[in-house]
Design an enzyme around this catalytic site. Structure first.
Site, PDB file in Angstrom:
ATOM      1  N   GLN A 122      34.691  40.530  36.586  1.00  0.00           N
ATOM      2  CA  GLN A 122      35.698  41.530  36.249  1.00  0.00           C
ATOM      3  C   GLN A 122      36.194  41.335  34.817  1.00  0.00           C
ATOM      4  O   GLN A 122      36.397  42.293  34.083  1.00  0.00           O
ATOM      5  CB  GLN A 122      36.878  41.445  37.223  1.00  0.00           C
ATOM      6  CG  GLN A 122      36.548  41.978  38.600  1.00  0.00           C
ATOM      7  CD  GLN A 122      36.159  43.445  38.545  1.00  0.00           C
ATOM      8  OE1 GLN A 122      36.932  44.291  38.135  1.00  0.00           O
ATOM      9  NE2 GLN A 122      34.931  43.749  38.927  1.00  0.00           N
TER      10      GLN A 122
ATOM     11  N   GLU B 267      41.696  44.535  35.919  1.00  0.00           N
ATOM     12  CA  GLU B 267      41.983  45.245  34.678  1.00  0.00           C
ATOM     13  C   GLU B 267      42.524  44.349  33.565  1.00  0.00           C
ATOM     14  O   GLU B 267      42.590  44.765  32.415  1.00  0.00           O
ATOM     15  CB  GLU B 267      42.991  46.369  34.955  1.00  0.00           C
ATOM     16  CG  GLU B 267      42.431  47.411  35.910  1.00  0.00           C
ATOM     17  CD  GLU B 267      43.493  48.328  36.485  1.00  0.00           C
ATOM     18  OE1 GLU B 267      43.284  49.546  36.491  1.00  0.00           O
ATOM     19  OE2 GLU B 267      44.546  47.825  36.922  1.00  0.00           O
TER      20      GLU B 267
END
Lengths: 485, 724
Positions: free
Chosen positions: B620, B687
């Site tokens: 990620q 994120e």
């Protein structure tokens, strides 16, 4: 001349014979919709993302050759006589996962997984070709594949890990090589292929002579070589191309000939096929060649097509013009030769008559004293269209420039020589001041436009700066190019 | 039965006492084999028998829409229908909308709005017919330029920033701009709809199914019970698949009308237009600092845009509310109503562009004050949330700065720009802090436990984020089962409603629901062993309580057990401020000849509570940092100034980073447990990696060559113009 009305090829293990093929039918839609081989994905439908990468094997004088291609812009008709290999065909030496697939799982080279089959196919092709690839070779193999999840690093590591396993000799494609060669040879019947779906027609001429004939019969036809441009006319702009006249399969147009004076490339020679010969002769093209699109597009796209479509931003014309290349055009039995730069008349306008086609490109071999460079500037490092492309060939004897050929792409409506700069250099001593004086003449020869890729000011300034780079590289020891930075 | 938990305070760490040793390990994703073999079926695959093919048609302009030659197109070979239905949607729904977005096909409010769907027997026929359908628009177009309209909204003011700016030793008043961005997941938006009586089943590529189900039902005017959506594999989302999308609605309408299944896949160019973009932003940033670089005030005001009728305004300043101290503050967004394609959430809405611009401004302040950029940030770390006065659940910025700086070798950096040159290349390094709010949603999950193992079910999705892997690990850890004995089934509205994927909340929220379902089972197991659940040890299919160990299958005694968990956010998300933190470091080279920028290396240190799977977590962050490179250097959606249409709506011209743009990326995680974040003590991570990453790159560009780029991205033309 015999005519056949079906396309014949091998898909993974199975023979295919398909009659109902239109000019605009793509290999990808055939795979995904007709054959339900949905492992091959569509991400962009224009050869940018590589999610649709498959291998296409074809017979060449050197034997069976497999290349990665973008199935989304490869027309179905054009795989006549080929072996199409999709992700569904991969397996390991003992069944199960192929080493590339195993490594992609273990090293997390797959996240959302949508780009993954295409990446696996690119790495599989690399694995077949190169037992222990360097990072540079891996990165070259991945140039044509986009991934939005991983940041690519795990994929590069997976490629390295897969190469440790070896096992190429036991791979099904190698074990079956002789059988496939035989089966593909059996498909060759020397016939012209004409297929259609309704009004949508595709023609594969039997040979070059037949091509000349087909063009005379169908002067409105669309000549399709690698389809890396024409493919987009269909998938992106939804334009009809019928009748499509394919030339990618014509062996004569793939010929690379070399004599003492020149190298001659058939117009159907792909970027990949030309790479070795060109780079051995002109080492400065090594880096430049890798900046052309991505691996799949270089495997499909042809130098002849890059010239014939007349784009002002094609990558090969500036490099070839600087090398003083000439082209041969053919219509029926008639041929004529002209310097490449004269082929480009104006934007969208080339010196090519209806029914005429580019047959070959002749590039004179390097001579003593020549200094060469080719530069591509684009917004993105790879898979991008040039903002500016430039190529230099300066002949320097005893410190004096005796001849200069400099060509630019992206600076005018056509690929174009920098006549004033060439004149400013010729007869002068090779030094920084001379180079920058020549650079200062560019506004007299060029009035680039501003578009989404670059502003006119940028194009001009960068083009001028490339004279400085050339001097750094050729006249001093301090040059550090980005690839080695 | 269900075990419900509302998070009102700190949670106990139960995973520290579990015995399986599965959670936190870098486990492979269980669906990986399906993905590498091409066997994972995405939305447009699994074609039903007799499926027809639909193609959306876009409006070429704004205004009243007319389909001039619909009858001619209906007569084309293979064409089954030309549908212009009032229930078709103008643009994708916003995330968590839970109701239909603006609908209708008679008036195009932006160029590219879908106004018809053409259905044919074959894909080629549909494509040809769609291209042949001539659409005209008439009427005066709405505004498309952010500067041409009076925006809505006002920032929040605290204290007196104007005075603070006047009194400051160092004051900066800067404007940054970021262009529109596109999510561009690799899988284009696609749907196959099929009706059975009054019930519609849709295979689609969507992120948040429980909302999407209600949105689709509302669009069609039917009950949500009659809608089933399946998205077992999603080829990336990044916000673009949060709300119901145009192809899913039109496929359902067409399939109903034709009485047969219909597939609609958006062409990549259509997806750019119909799916929400990240708004362009104009950000005014003011910083008032004393001689030591301590902020007395800060302003972060952003102008963003969206279509009329859309509720979303890019929350640019979300992190600025709590990132740095400073008593006098002006923070907030203004929204311009424009007729560009709709704006919505794209990976890290708010922080992705807001933290990036703010961290560039902090770099400018470091230059102005002569302070090291790391030290400047350290000096301004607040001890409580400066906006609300609430405490932080945890604050790891200082630790991340120190960890990252040490590993990067930051102390070796010469402070002056243009300190290092290699041939034609200027070399420099830059850094930025990373912030991203931690959000908890509501989620349910169930686990069926049989002698064969556990089956976890929730309508949660896996966008590539690693949900299959992480939920496997949570269930296996809590139930003492190896990964092979746990099956996770996702992406089907027939399963209990999870949180959906978005806002980084997926694994923490739905993961806690899975934990609660497992806890429900643990209590049932403990009851059968007549012991307290807290005393129960489950490992490798064995249950131990005190000195008694029995095989789980034996404890089940022929019964199948079901556990159900349900989690909601409570006061734990009101009483404290929860955020994740990080620090980015980048080294770049800038060509003095062409203005091209090459990122040479990048490093991030991140803190997000417990790291559930080191491998998926790292992935990620890699992805986020890569997006940061794209934001800094290449990604830019250009709108035509006359009619607002997207000029570069394809992968050739919208430049996501290619492999060659991405250098070696180093990612480090700081050890942390955040008890406020829930029983797993884990916060969202999907994120954080993008937040501020682009600023580290741009700050490195400045350090390399002395050129400050305030209008992103730093394309070669801007850099070269600065170099001259």
């Amino acid at each position: 001349m015999a005519t056949r009305n079906e396309v014949r090829f091998i898909l993974n293990g199975e023979d295919q014979a398909i009659r109902d093929v239109g000019a605009s039918d793509t290999l990808l839609d055939f795979l995904r919709i007709d054959r339900r081989l949905t492992g091959t994905k569509e991400g962009c439908a224009e050869g940018d993302c590589g999610a649709c990468t498959v291998l296409v094997g074809r017979l060449t004088p050197q034997g069976l050759r497999y290349d990665t291609v973008n199935a989304c812009i490869r027309f179905l008709a054009s795989v006549d006589g080929c072996h199409v290999v999709t992700i569904e065909h991969l397996r390991g030496p003992e069944g199960g996962l192929h080493p590339v697939q195993e490594a992609m799982v273990a090293l997390h080279g797959s996240q959302c997984g949508f780009c993954t089959p295409g990446i696996v196919m690119s790495l599989y092709a690399l694995w077949m070709a190169t037992a222990t690839p360097s990072v540079t070779e891996i990165e070259r193999a991945l140039q044509g594949n986009l991934c939005r999840c991983t940041g690519y690093e795990p994929i590069v590591k997976a490629a390295q890990a897969a190469s440790a396993g070896k096992g190429q000799s036991q791979d099904p494609l190698n074990l079956e090589r002789n059988t496939i060669t035989k089966r593909l040879s059996d498909l060759r019947d020397g016939a012209r292929v004409e297929v259609a779906k309704g009004e949508d027609r595709a023609i594969l001429p039997a040979d070059t002579a037949d091509l000349a004939k087909v063009l005379e019969e169908n002067p409105e036809g669309t000549i399709v070589a690698g389809a890396t441009d024409v493919g987009l006319w269909v998938t992106k702009f939804l334009r009809p191309i019928s009748p499509a006249i394919h030339i990618g399969h014509l062996e004569e147009l793939h010929e690379i000939a070399e004599d003492d004076a020149a190298i001659t490339l058939g117009a159907g020679v792909t970027y990949s096929e030309a790479a070795l010969t060109l780079i051995m002769t002109w080492p400065h093209l090594l880096e430049y060649w890798d900046r052309i699109a991505g691996w799949q597009v270089r495997n499909m796209g042809t130098i002849g097509g890059n010239i014939a479509n007349g784009s002002p931003i094609g990558d090969t014309p500036p490099a070839l013009i600087a090398l003083d290349a000439t082209i041969t055009l053919r219509k029926g039995g008639e041929t004529r030769e002209l310097p490449l730069e004269r082929f480009f008349i104006d934007y969208g306008k080339q010196d090519r008559a209806e029914g005429e086609f580019v047959e070959r490109i002749r590039i004179p071999k390097p001579a003593a004293g020549q200094l060469h460079a080719a530069y591509k500037i684009s917004k993105r490092r790879d898979e991008d269209i040039s903002s500016v492309a430039a190529a230099f060939r300066l002949t320097v004897e005893d410190g004096t420039i005796t001849e200069a050929r400099i060509a630019f792409g992206g600076m005018a409506a056509t690929p174009k020589r920098a006549a004033k700069a060439e004149a400013a250099l010729t007869g002068q001593s090779f030094d920084e001041a001379t180079m920058m004086k020549a650079a200062a003449t560019l506004p007299e020869d060029f009035a680039p436009l501003s578009d989404w890729r670059a502003s006119a000011e940028y194009r001009m300034r960068a083009a001028q700066n490339l004279f400085r780079r050339f001097w750094y590289e050729k006249g001093t020891d301090e040059a550090v190019r980005l690839e080695t930075a | 039965m269900s075990l419900d938990l509302k998070l009102d305070g700190r949670s106990e760490d139960r995973f520290g006492t579990m015995a399986q040793g599965l959670l936190g390990t870098p486990a492979d994703r269980p669906e990986g084999v399906l993905k590498v073999t091409g066997a994972a079926t995405y939305a447009a695959e699994n074609l039903p028998e007799n499926c027809a093919f639909g193609m959306l048609v876009r409006a070429p302009g704004q205004g009243k829409v007319t389909a001039v030659n619909a009858d001619e197109v209906r007569a084309m070979p293979g064409v089954l229908a030309v549908i212009r239905d009032e229930r078709m949607i103008r643009n994708a729904a916003q995330g968590t909308a839970n109701e239909a977005p603006v609908q209708g096909v008679d008036h195009a409010e932006y160029v590219g709005q879908p106004v018809a769907v053409v259905v044919a027997e074959s894909f080629e026929q549909a494509r040809h017919a769609a291209q042949s359908l001539k659409i005209t628009t008439e009427g005066s177009p709405g505004p498309v330029d952010p500067d041409a309209v009076e925006p809505e909204g006002e920032p929040t003011r605290t204290g007196d920033l104007d005075s603070a700016m006047k009194d400051a030793v160092h004051a900066l008043d800067l404007t940054y701009t970021t262009p529109s961005h596109s999510s561009t997941p690799m899988e284009p938006h696609a749907a196959i709809a099929e009706w059975d009586g009054d019930r519609v089943s849709v295979r689609a590529s969507l992120q948040m199914l429980k909302y999407n189900r209600n949105e689709l039902a509302d669009c069609l005017g039917i009950s949500a019970e009659n809608v089933r959506i399946q998205s077992p594999f999603v080829g990336g989302g990044f916000g673009s698949k949060l709300g119901i999308t145009a192809e899913a609605v039109s496929a359902a309408i067409a399939a109903r009308e034709l009485g047969r299944p219909v597939r609609v896949v958006q062409h990549r160019r259509q997806a750019f237009e119909t799916v929400t973009r990240r708004s362009e932003t104009t950000q005014r940033i003011r910083l008032a600092a004393d001689a030591e670089g301590r902020l007395s005030g800060l302003g972060h005001e952003a102008l963003v845009s969206n279509l009329p009728g859309e509720t979303f305004a890019e929350p640019v300043t979300q992190a600025s509310a709590f990132a740095y101290a400073g008593a006098h503050r002006v923070i907030g967004e203004r929204l311009a109503r424009l007729h560009r394609p709709a704006a919505g959430s794209v990976r890290a809405p708010g922080e992705a562009v807001g933290v990036t611009a703010f961290e560039c401004a902090m770099d400018e302040l470091a230059v102005k004050t002569g302070l090291d950029p790391v030290e400047l940030r350290r000096r301004n770390i607040p001890d409580k949330d400066p906006s609300s006065g609430k405490p932080f659940s945890s604050h790891m910025l200082a630790a991340a700065l120190d960890d990252g700086a040490g590993r990067f070798g930051w102390s070796d950096r010469a402070p002056e720009p243009r300190s290092r040159r290699e041939g034609e290349w200027w070399i420099g390094s830059g850094m930025a802090a990373a912030f991203r709010v931690n959000i908890m949603m509501e989620a349910e999950a169930r686990i069926d436990l049989t002698p064969d193992g556990a089956v976890v079910e929730t309508d949660m999705t896996d966008l590539g984020t690693g949900t299959y892997a992480i939920l496997t690990q949570i269930a296996g850890e809590a139930l003492g089962l190896p990964a092979e004995s746990v099956t996770v089934r996702l992406g089907d509205t027939d399963f209990p409603p999870g949180s959906g994927s978005g806002g980084s909340w997926g694994s923490a929220t739905t993961g806690n629901a899975v934990w609660l379902a497992a806890l429900d089972l643990r209590r049932q197991i403990a009851a059968r062993l007549d012991c307290d659940e807290a005393e129960l040890t489950l490992r490798d299919g064995q249950a131990t309580c005190g000195n008694v160990t029995r095989a789980l299958a034996e404890v089940l005694g022929g019964d199948d057990l079901r556990g159900h968990g349900h989690i909601t956010a409570g006061d734990a998300f009101e009483d404290v401020v929860q955020s994740t933190f990080g620090a980015h470091f980048a080294e770049v080279a800038v060509s003095d000849v062409t203005g091209e920028v090459r990122v040479r290396r990048m490093l991030g240190s991140f803190a997000a509570g417990r790291i559930l799977n080191e491998k998926t977590a790292r992935s990620q962050c890699h992805g986020g940092m890569t997006w940061g490179i794209g934001m800094a250097l290449t990604e830019e959606l250009t709108h035509d100034r006359r009619d607002g249409h997207m000029v570069n709506r394809d992968l050739a011209e919208y430049h996501v980073a290619v492999n060659a743009d991405v250098p070696p990326l180093e990612v480090h995680f700081l050890e942390e447990l955040d008890p406020w974040s829930g029983p797993m003590q884990s916060k969202g991570l999907g994120e954080l990696g993008i937040c501020g990453a682009g600023a580290a790159v741009l700050n490195a560009v400045y350090h390399a060559c002395g050129v400050r780029i305030r209008d992103m991205p730093a394309t070669p033309d801007k850099v070269l113009a600065g170099l001259e």
